[in-house]
Design an enzyme around this catalytic site. Structure first.
Site, mmCIF file in Angstrom:
data_model
loop_
_atom_site.group_PDB
_atom_site.id
_atom_site.type_symbol
_atom_site.label_atom_id
_atom_site.label_comp_id
_atom_site.label_asym_id
_atom_site.label_seq_id
_atom_site.Cartn_x
_atom_site.Cartn_y
_atom_site.Cartn_z
ATOM 1 N N GLN A 1 26.477 33.111 48.334
ATOM 2 C CA GLN A 1 27.910 32.858 48.212
ATOM 3 C C GLN A 1 28.046 31.656 47.280
ATOM 4 O O GLN A 1 27.961 30.503 47.703
ATOM 5 C CB GLN A 1 28.530 32.582 49.578
ATOM 6 C CG GLN A 1 28.391 33.751 50.552
ATOM 7 C CD GLN A 1 29.030 33.471 51.893
ATOM 8 O OE1 GLN A 1 30.143 32.948 51.960
ATOM 9 N NE2 GLN A 1 28.334 33.817 52.965
ATOM 10 N N THR A 2 28.213 31.963 45.994
ATOM 11 C CA THR A 2 28.103 30.922 44.971
ATOM 12 C C THR A 2 29.176 29.844 45.088
ATOM 13 O O THR A 2 28.947 28.704 44.676
ATOM 14 C CB THR A 2 28.162 31.546 43.564
ATOM 15 O OG1 THR A 2 29.363 32.326 43.438
ATOM 16 C CG2 THR A 2 26.964 32.447 43.326
ATOM 17 N N CYS A 3 30.335 30.188 45.632
ATOM 18 C CA CYS A 3 31.395 29.180 45.765
ATOM 19 C C CYS A 3 30.984 28.062 46.713
ATOM 20 O O CYS A 3 31.502 26.942 46.630
ATOM 21 C CB CYS A 3 32.685 29.822 46.264
ATOM 22 S SG CYS A 3 33.453 30.932 45.068
ATOM 23 N N PHE A 4 30.057 28.375 47.632
ATOM 24 C CA PHE A 4 29.673 27.407 48.658
ATOM 25 C C PHE A 4 28.223 26.945 48.515
ATOM 26 O O PHE A 4 27.737 26.202 49.368
ATOM 27 C CB PHE A 4 29.878 28.020 50.045
ATOM 28 C CG PHE A 4 31.272 28.537 50.270
ATOM 29 C CD1 PHE A 4 32.325 27.661 50.480
ATOM 30 C CD2 PHE A 4 31.544 29.897 50.232
ATOM 31 C CE1 PHE A 4 33.613 28.128 50.673
ATOM 32 C CE2 PHE A 4 32.829 30.377 50.419
ATOM 33 C CZ PHE A 4 33.871 29.491 50.641
ATOM 34 N N PHE A 5 27.529 27.384 47.441
ATOM 35 C CA PHE A 5 26.117 27.038 47.247
ATOM 36 C C PHE A 5 25.341 27.408 48.512
ATOM 37 O O PHE A 5 24.571 26.616 49.047
ATOM 38 C CB PHE A 5 25.977 25.551 46.935
ATOM 39 C CG PHE A 5 24.689 25.174 46.243
ATOM 40 C CD1 PHE A 5 23.741 26.116 45.881
ATOM 41 C CD2 PHE A 5 24.420 23.845 45.950
ATOM 42 C CE1 PHE A 5 22.564 25.763 45.246
ATOM 43 C CE2 PHE A 5 23.241 23.467 45.314
ATOM 44 C CZ PHE A 5 22.315 24.424 44.963
#
Length: 229
Positions: free
Chosen positions: A197-201
């Site tokens: 989930q790239t928005c949240f690393f």
């Protein structure tokens, strides 16, 4: 594009060097084509006004200015982003808003300040990682860092791209307490691939039964991510 494309550059050169007869035959008006193929007027009513031969240089200047200003808003956003990394300098005696720091940096140092270091510092990344579903002493955590240690420079960048949608760690990561990577170990099928989930690393990592299996599945995930992007 902020630069004129080759076709339009050649067209403007032909306008400048054309004979009066050829110029009048073309029937230019005060309008031009933009990079997205839109036709715009260079001033209100310009599309209905024919350009006279003796005014062709002024016409070319208007076209060039229109193209250079085409992405002014986007360029300003990039400028604001740059100035968020390189501090402003607002004393009136300086003719620039950039800090004198800019002129003390090499190009490589400036690149690192703006883009981050191309070398992924695993020790730093490890210090900035939190775990869910496992602890720092769990085998799966130890396997993960062994796998990361064995990756090439390019594959480490691919992992950061997979996990965070960027290929480098920011230059201030060591001091920025808001930046953390979360490794979430899940009890899904061992045949499943890691997900991000790239928005949240955040990386969801299945509880694989061996280090080799984790390495294979992670590399498959990186390859799939590269294909999809």
């Amino acid at each position: 594009s902020l630069m004129l494309d080759k076709n339009q550059s050649r067209q403007l050169l032909r306008i400048i060097t054309s004979s009066e007869h050829d110029f009048k035959e073309a029937g230019y008006t005060y309008s031009t084509s933009m990079s997205d193929k839109r036709i715009i007027e260079l001033f209100p009513g310009g599309q209905n006004q024919v350009v006279e031969y003796e005014d062709r240089l002024s016409y070319v200047e208007l076209v060039v200015n229109a193209r250079l200003e085409e992405n002014a808003n986007q360029t300003d956003v990039v400028r604001q982003g740059f100035l968020s990394v390189i501090p402003r300098y607002t004393q009136q005696r300086f003719q620039t808003e950039l800090s004198p720091l800019c002129y003390l940096l090499t190009l490589e140092e400036l690149e690192q300040r703006v883009c981050g270091d191309p070398e992924i510092d695993l020790d730093l990344l490890k210090r900035k990682t939190q775990y869910k579903g496992a602890t720092v002493n769990s085998n799966v955590v130890k396997w993960f860092w062994n796998v990361m240690k064995g990756l090439s420079k390019e594959d480490r960048q691919r992992f950061i791209q997979f996990a965070w949608a960027r290929s480098r760690l920011p230059h201030d990561m060591a001091t920025n307490n808001n930046i953390k990577m979360l490794l979430n170990f899940t009890k899904t099928s061992e045949q499943a691939l890691p997900k991000a989930q790239t928005c949240f690393f955040l990386v969801d990592m299945p509880m694989y039964s061996s280090e080799e299996q984790m390495r294979q599945k992670l590399m498959q995930a990186l390859e799939c991510d590269e294909i999809n992007s």
